[in-house]
Design an enzyme around this catalytic site. Structure first.
Site, PDB file in Angstrom:
ATOM      1  N   ASP A 157       0.896  -1.305  -0.035  1.00  0.00           N
ATOM      2  CA  ASP A 157      -0.146  -0.057  -0.051  1.00  0.00           C
ATOM      3  C   ASP A 157       0.888   1.175   0.167  1.00  0.00           C
ATOM      4  OD1 ASP A 157      -1.938   1.638  -0.039  1.00  0.00           O
ATOM      5  OD2 ASP A 157      -2.866   1.080   2.130  1.00  0.00           O
TER       6      ASP A 157
ATOM      7  N   ASP B 208      -3.439   2.588  -5.903  1.00  0.00           N
ATOM      8  CA  ASP B 208      -2.292   2.457  -5.126  1.00  0.00           C
ATOM      9  C   ASP B 208      -2.096   1.404  -4.019  1.00  0.00           C
ATOM     10  OD1 ASP B 208      -4.296   3.128  -3.559  1.00  0.00           O
ATOM     11  OD2 ASP B 208      -3.576   4.744  -2.529  1.00  0.00           O
ATOM     12  N   GLU B 209      -2.857   0.226  -4.298  1.00  0.00           N
ATOM     13  CA  GLU B 209      -2.627  -1.028  -3.368  1.00  0.00           C
ATOM     14  C   GLU B 209      -2.905  -2.210  -4.112  1.00  0.00           C
ATOM     15  OE1 GLU B 209      -5.355  -1.709   0.127  1.00  0.00           O
ATOM     16  OE2 GLU B 209      -6.735  -0.128  -0.826  1.00  0.00           O
TER      17      GLU B 209
END
Length: 443
Positions: A26, A116-117
């Protein structure tokens, strides 16, 4: 007990088991980190990304209590020295693409959750790449070296625990939860760490005297269901004992397609809100058709001036990707909730399409005009979405009006693909803020 370098106190690294092979990676304060990477003068300073609403805040700003999605005015009152930066979505999309290339170079088993993860399964890579801890260490170093961004990685036996570990390990950390220490790690945590525990559920639990995961775990499942509901109680009881059978899945298609527009704190008329909602419908239906999919359920998402949220939804009679049909459904939902908007004020409106299927899987409807002069019978009424009930899925007959709508959607999609999303716009949106189009993972 645990520290952000992945090694638990008082436990030798040799006992780490190979079945803790799921990584949750993350990126830290993604938008703000990209801005600090690209502008060295922002490094080490509180940075807020957004306009009327905070989209992201650096950890330096979060230290002053700045949170998303608070208003920019409140954020600047909490942290007057913060630097406000306008979002650059194209830069974030490029950074995300580069990070996911690192993920895929690490393992072929990557399940993207957002830009983003992601979850990564590194089981079976021991002979090639080393232990999961060694793999995660290299992953963080490569993201920093190749993309220039900090990233936190949690390692555990299950997806749920890996995600909790990354949250506890932030910022810029690495946290391993050994299989024989899962409950020792999990039970002291506050209930908000569990998936599915938002503000409302946390309030119910705390009112009942449950503040930690451990306190929840010792509660009988039936008693917990009485507090939070049957489905939520069963789900949370399983998580409180670290039970999560899900595996990392690749190639799965998203279950919904949505977009939203932050309105800020200013007063908006219902006509302006409807125009913004129509622009969102244009955006999501274009994505729906580009993915070769159709939807059955249309969801309207609202956030009011006090930051409470509400959703309204309708299921149309026939799966569709037509802008006209979906817009009719959204307008009907807005009309129903209009008095509530006028009473409470609105800071965000969103449109989501769910109950998705592949294009061509929808039932086809006969154009039975039973109310026409030549038919001598009564016309079948349309539903909320403007679609007539399906009569015979085996006959491919499309009314002329529907063919025209499909052709119009195709023509507008073609123009926007070639000349940009703003090449064709609704007259109602001329001179108005179109909002921020947040980058997403490919369908």
């Amino acid at each position: 007990m645990f520290v952000p370098d992945g090694v638990p106190f008082s436990r030798p690294a040799a006992i780490v088991r190979s079945d803790a092979t799921i990584l949750h990676a993350d990126l830290d304060s993604f938008y703000a980190s990209v801005e600090q990477r690209d502008d060295p003068s922002l490094r080490g300073r509180p940075v807020i990304v957004g306009g009327g609403v905070v989209l992201a805040a650096s950890y330096e700003a979060k230290a002053f209590g700045v949170r998303t999605p608070s208003s920019a005015g409140l954020a600047l009152r909490l942290c007057p020295q913060a630097v406000m930066v306008r979002p650059r979505m194209s830069a974030y999309a490029e950074a995300s693409k580069a990070v996911f290339e690192v993920f895929r170079d690490t393992t072929p088993l990557v399940e993207g959750i957002s830009i983003d993860e992601a979850f990564l399964d590194v089981g079976g890579l021991a002979r090639v790449s080393g232990t999961p801890l060694a793999i995660a260490t290299r992953l963080r170093a490569e993201v920093r070296e190749k993309v220039g961004l900090p990233i936190t990685v949690g390692i555990a036996r299950t997806k749920f625990l890996a995600k909790v570990a990354s949250a506890v390990g932030k910022p810029d950390g690495l946290l391993l939860v050994p299989p024989d220490a899962e409950l020792e790690f999990l039970h002291p945590l506050p209930v908000e760490r569990l998936w599915g525990v938002g503000a409302v559920t946390a309030g119910k639990l705390r009112a009942y005297g449950i503040e930690t995961v451990g306190q929840m775990a010792v509660l009988p499942e039936r008693e917990l269901m009485a507090v939070v509901g049957q489905g939520a109680g069963r789900h949370l009881h399983a998580l409180s004992w670290a039970r999560d059978p899900r595996r990392v899945q690749t190639g799965t298609r998203r279950r919904s397609i949505g977009a939203q527009h932050a309105l800020g704190r200013g007063q908006r008329s219902l006509d302006e809100i409807e125009a913004i909602a129509a622009s969102l419908v244009d955006r999501v239906t274009r994505r729906l058709r580009r993915a070769g999919r159709v939807c059955r359920t249309v969801v309207l998402r609202l956030r009011f001036a006090d930051f409470t949220r509400a959703t309204r939804s309708v299921t149309v009679g026939q799966a569709t990707a037509r802008t006209e049909t979906i817009l009719s459904a959204v307008r009907a939902l807005l009309h129903d909730v209009g008095p509530l908007i006028l009473d409470q004020g609105l800071t965000l409106v969103g449109v989501a399409l769910t109950n998705l299927d592949r294009e061509g899987a929808e039932q086809l409807a006969l154009p039975l005009d039973l109310g026409g002069e030549d038919q001598g019978a009564r016309r079948m009424p349309p539903d909320v979405g403007g679609m007539r009930p399906a009569v015979n899925a085996g006959v491919r007959a499309v009314p002329a009006g529907a063919r025209d709508a499909v052709a119009l959607d195709a023509a507008v999609d073609s123009v926007r693909s070639r000349f940009g999303a703003v090449a064709v716009t609704r007259a109602a949106m001329l001179g108005r803020d179109r909002g921020v189009s947040v980058p997403i993972l490919p369908d």
